[in-house]
Design a protein around this motif. Structure first.
Motif, mmCIF file in Angstrom:
data_model
loop_
_atom_site.group_PDB
_atom_site.id
_atom_site.type_symbol
_atom_site.label_atom_id
_atom_site.label_comp_id
_atom_site.label_asym_id
_atom_site.label_seq_id
_atom_site.Cartn_x
_atom_site.Cartn_y
_atom_site.Cartn_z
ATOM 1 N N ASP A 605 0.818 -1.121 -0.066
ATOM 2 C CA ASP A 605 -0.004 0.083 -0.182
ATOM 3 C C ASP A 605 1.030 1.184 -0.006
ATOM 4 N N GLU A 606 2.177 1.198 0.706
ATOM 5 C CA GLU A 606 2.927 2.205 0.964
ATOM 6 C C GLU A 606 3.515 2.589 -0.522
ATOM 7 N N GLU A 609 0.777 4.004 -2.998
ATOM 8 C CA GLU A 609 0.430 5.331 -2.793
ATOM 9 C C GLU A 609 1.591 6.387 -3.190
ATOM 10 N N ARG A 612 1.088 6.608 -6.755
ATOM 11 C CA ARG A 612 0.086 7.393 -7.169
ATOM 12 C C ARG A 612 0.272 9.072 -7.134
ATOM 13 N N ASP A 631 -5.958 1.260 -8.270
ATOM 14 C CA ASP A 631 -6.466 0.826 -7.003
ATOM 15 C C ASP A 631 -6.307 -0.704 -6.637
#
Length: 845
Positions: A605-606, A609, A612, A631
């Motif tokens: 997730d890190e 992100e 992104r 996502d």
């Protein structure tokens, strides 16, 4: 008589094959199982003439009592008839007949070789040179001669040709001059270069492999016979052929003659006599060559099989009888040469290249840092001869490399282009595969190798009215070879996978307007493509063997990856590492950040992100940037490298439609209608991917044991064993099949290593007189469990991707790739070393 084809009544005429002659006999005796001809036709058949003392040719004479010996001479309705086959039996001359076509093939007359087998006198022959002129061995009497089967000794000959020495090379290839000429031309041959499609030299001198050499002195006496007569040590992968001192041995003989220590003191010429079966293999092989020349591949293969059975020690015969049906034939060349097996490939494309022949869309490149490692690795000569120019190789360069590869290793003569295989069936009683092509041609082989491509079957989306669109429409996986002009056109692009992300920036540079219809936003990393320096190329060539070994053990990539433990760093420190790897570009963020990025949800997730955030920094319009936010878990779809993809959305002539929020409803002749509006377009580009990994095999849909089709076998699950074989489909092998590393490993190297294993499996069968190899159902089930157990330890299965078949409606869901590439190939080796555990074998029938 060995007559694989049905026996029929004799035809009004017959075809006779003897030496290199093909003789059409207009009149033969009807209703006979032996060959009876008119005495007047006998000289044309085999050179013999009826004389008072018998049937005679040169100093050979067989007594014949005309009108008294009805086994060889008869009269019917006033016409005399002579039995060629009875004469052959009395001469102990072998022959093989194909009754269905009335074709008779005769081998050598043993008495014609007696001076060789008894005294070592070199038997004469006549073959055609590259200009079609007849050249005889006896033309060079008075010189030292090295007679070679299929080898280039030009450099050695250039040094020795002033010594009353000549090299005569006889190319043992059934394609004759057509196949031999390019090799001789490439060698700049000034020695005597001949074509020997029927293997006359091998038959006369009882040679069973290439290259072989026969040393013949000035008087015509044979002084030495050698197999493996290479001018230098010949390297191919981990194998070496020849010896470094052989050329100096030849030179010593040329200069010193009888005083050379390398002249054989005694040669067992009696050992050069053939067994009766080996002698019959010669006319059987000759019959196969004849049918090959007539375009009857199936019948040719039957007689080549016969020749192998009769003389299993002859690798010259084995070379003619191995067929397979890959889309990309390149990597298998290595084993073709090493095992002297005949290769026949069928390819739907118009030339070599596979995916690189079809995928010519603008911006197409290897979607990983590639040069100089996206290549075959087994040949240092190949590595040294090719100039890679960029770190991320463009399509045109890869295709040029493959075309050069095919030319350098003379592959094209073994490949039938623009040919679709429409059917493939296994014959259990014969232990062979038979294929049918779209031209109606059939071919048969013991082994079927499917290198049909993991990304080949183009996926066309089923949007309502898509076929009603009247403008230009192109799929990136089937891009036309002609130039496509985007100038002044409104272009719609559906899809933002690898091909979409590569092509959209290039299309946008020329089109009036580009509308991108995005189905799934992607994590894409900057390629940072750059020119390769001369120093980098030189260093890679110098260190190639070490780099190659490293590639074997590091998932196809030669350089050591950095394996960090995320918990040893603070969030700020990790962010600094991400920034550094982003600036370096390529796939470094995935492979050189932290070891658990694909297994630890929080760490992933890190990283996700972080990417992104980079997209938000690059794309100036916040609304567009939000549409581009992926996502799913970073790295669990195919990693994509781009050259300015996100920057393209800052152009005034590019707009983005997010199909998750604004789906396509229908097409008209000139537009795309979505829920929120209509988008006029002149051209539609489908960057919609492929029915990956399994689609090509299902497209081929081979029928295995019991006539069960692959579509039936794989209706619910794509089970394989080792990703290379399928239970119920004996003697069928796959390259990059489901359950192999495939696209998660360097593709050329993966194909090369899989081909090595397949070749060794075939070698195992032939060395042990086995006719078939087949994976067991239990082994396949266990392999499937092993593949998915490894995947379940990662985040891969949690993402809908083509890795699990999610892009094709109705496709069974399972993870399709082996995640541990290096361990996979170690496993292949272990299976072989352990006696092919997980396989059943059948003895040859």
């Amino acid at each position: 008589m060995w007559a694989p084809f049905a026996l029929t009544n004799a035809s009004p005429g017959a075809t006779v094959l003897f030496e290199d002659n093909v003789v059409e006999i207009e009149h033969v005796l009807a209703d006979a199982t032996d060959l009876w001809v008119r005495p007047v036709d006998l000289p044309a058949v085999n050179g013999f003439e009826l004389k008072p003392e018998g049937a005679c040719f040169e100093d050979i004479c067989v007594p014949v009592q005309q009108n008294q010996d009805s086994s060889i001479f008869i009269r019917r309705a006033g016409q005399a008839w002579f039995s060629v086959t009875e004469l052959a039996d009395r001469l102990r001359q072998p022959y093989v007949v194909d009754y269905a076509s009335g074709t008779w093939s005769f081998g050598a007359i043993p008495a014609s070789r007696q001076y060789f087998t008894q005294q070592g006198i070199a038997p004469d022959f006549s073959l055609q040179d590259m200009q079609g002129n007849a050249v005889s061995l006896s033309d060079f009497k008075g010189k030292k001669i090295m007679l070679l089967t299929w080898a280039s000794w030009q450099n050695v000959f250039a040094e020795l040709e002033q010594q009353d020495f000549i090299i005569i090379a006889a190319a043992q290839d059934v394609e004759g001059i057509k196949a031999a000429a390019p090799w001789y031309t490439a060698a700049n041959a000034t020695f005597v270069a001949l074509a020997d499609p029927t293997h006359r030299v091998s038959a006369l001198y009882n040679l069973v492999n290439v290259p072989s050499a026969v040393w013949i002195d000035e008087t015509g006496q044979v002084r030495r016979i050698d197999e493996g007569a290479y001018a230098t040590v010949h390297k191919m992968g981990d194998f070496e052929f020849g010896r470094a001192d052989y050329a100096p041995m030849v030179a010593d003989w040329v200069v010193r003659g009888e005083d050379s220590v390398h002249v054989a003191q005694s040669i067992e010429f009696e050992a050069q006599k053939e067994s009766p079966d080996a002698a019959r293999a010669v006319p059987a092989f000759r019959l196969g060559v004849y049918f090959k020349q007539q375009g009857d591949e199936a019948r040719a293969d039957t007689y080549w099989q016969m020749a192998q059975t009769l003389n299993p020690d002859s690798w010259n015969y084995h070379r003619q009888d191995w067929s397979y049906t890959p889309e990309e034939a390149g990597a298998n060349w290595q084993k073709k040469v090493q095992m002297n097996l005949n290769v026949r490939a069928f390819d739907s494309a118009g030339g070599v290249g596979g995916t690189w022949w079809y995928n010519r869309y603008p911006g197409a490149r290897v979607d990983a840092p590639s040069s100089p490692f996206y290549a075959y690795t087994f040949s240092q000569e190949l590595v040294d001869s090719w100039e890679w120019r960029e770190t991320q190789t463009p399509q045109a360069s890869v295709l040029a490399y493959l075309e050069n590869f095919a030319e350098q290793f003379d592959l094209n003569k073994d490949i039938q282009f623009e040919t679709w295989v429409t059917d493939a069936r296994y014959n259990e009683s014969e232990q062979r595969w038979t294929i049918t092509t779209d031209t109606g041609e059939t071919a048969s082989a013991q082994f079927l190798i499917c290198a049909v491509g993991a990304l080949f079957v183009a996926n066309k989306p089923d949007y309502p009215g898509i076929d009603d669109f009247a403008g230009e429409c192109y799929h990136t996986g089937r891009w036309p070879h002609e130039t496509v002009s985007f100038a002044g056109k409104r272009v719609g692009v559906i899809g933002t996978g690898s091909s979409g992300i590569q092509s959209i920036p290039e299309i946008a540079k020329a089109a009036e307007h580009v509308t991108v219809f995005q189905r799934t936003p992607q994590y894409s990393l900057p390629a940072r493509n750059r020119a390769l320096s001369e120093e980098e190329l030189a260093r890679s060539r110098e260190d190639w063997e070490d780099l190659r070994k490293s590639m074997f053990h590091r998932g196809g990539w030669p350089h050591k990856t950095i394996r960090r433990n995320a918990s040893d760093y603070t969030p700020q420190q990790r962010h600094e590492i991400y920034e550094q790897l982003w600036d370096e570009g390529g796939i470094n963020l995935a492979i050189n950040s932290f070891s658990t990025v694909l297994t630890d949800k929080d760490l992933n997730d890190e990283v996700s992100e972080f990417v992104r955030g980079k997209i938000r920094e690059i794309v100036q319009d916040p609304a567009t940037a939000e549409k581009l936010m992926p996502d799913y878990y970073f790295g669990t779809k195919r990693l994509i490298l781009d050259n300015g993809y996100f920057e393209t959305y800052n152009r005034d002539n590019v707009s983005l439609v997010d199909l998750r929020q604004d789906p396509i409803e229908s097409f008209t002749a000139s537009s795309v209608k979505t829920t929120e509006g209509e988008h006029p377009i002149d051209m539609l580009v489908l960057a919609t991917g492929f029915d990956a990994v399994t689609g090509s095999m299902l497209n081929l849909n081979p029928k295995g044991r019991g006539g069960v089709s692959l579509k039936e076998k794989w209706a619910e699950r794509f089970e394989t064993y080792l990703g290379a074989t399928i239970a119920g489909f004996p003697n069928l092998f796959m390259i990059h099949g489901p359950g192999s590393p495939g696209v998660l490993y360097t593709m050329p190297l993966g194909g090369e290593r899989t081909a090595d294993w397949i070749a060794e499996s075939i070698r195992h069968l032939r060395d042990n007189d086995l006719g078939a190899i087949e994976a067991t159902e239990e082994a396949a089930v266990n392999w499937d469990k092993e593949i998915n157990a490894a995947a379940d330890q990662t985040l891969y299965p949690k993402t809908d991707s083509w890795y699990v078949g999610a892009n094709i409606p109705g496709k069974p869901r399972q993870f399709l790739a082996h995640l541990r590439g290096s361990q996979y190939f170690e496993r292949l080796a272990e299976v072989a070393q352990d006696g092919y555990v997980g396989f059943d074998f059948e003895a040859s029938k």
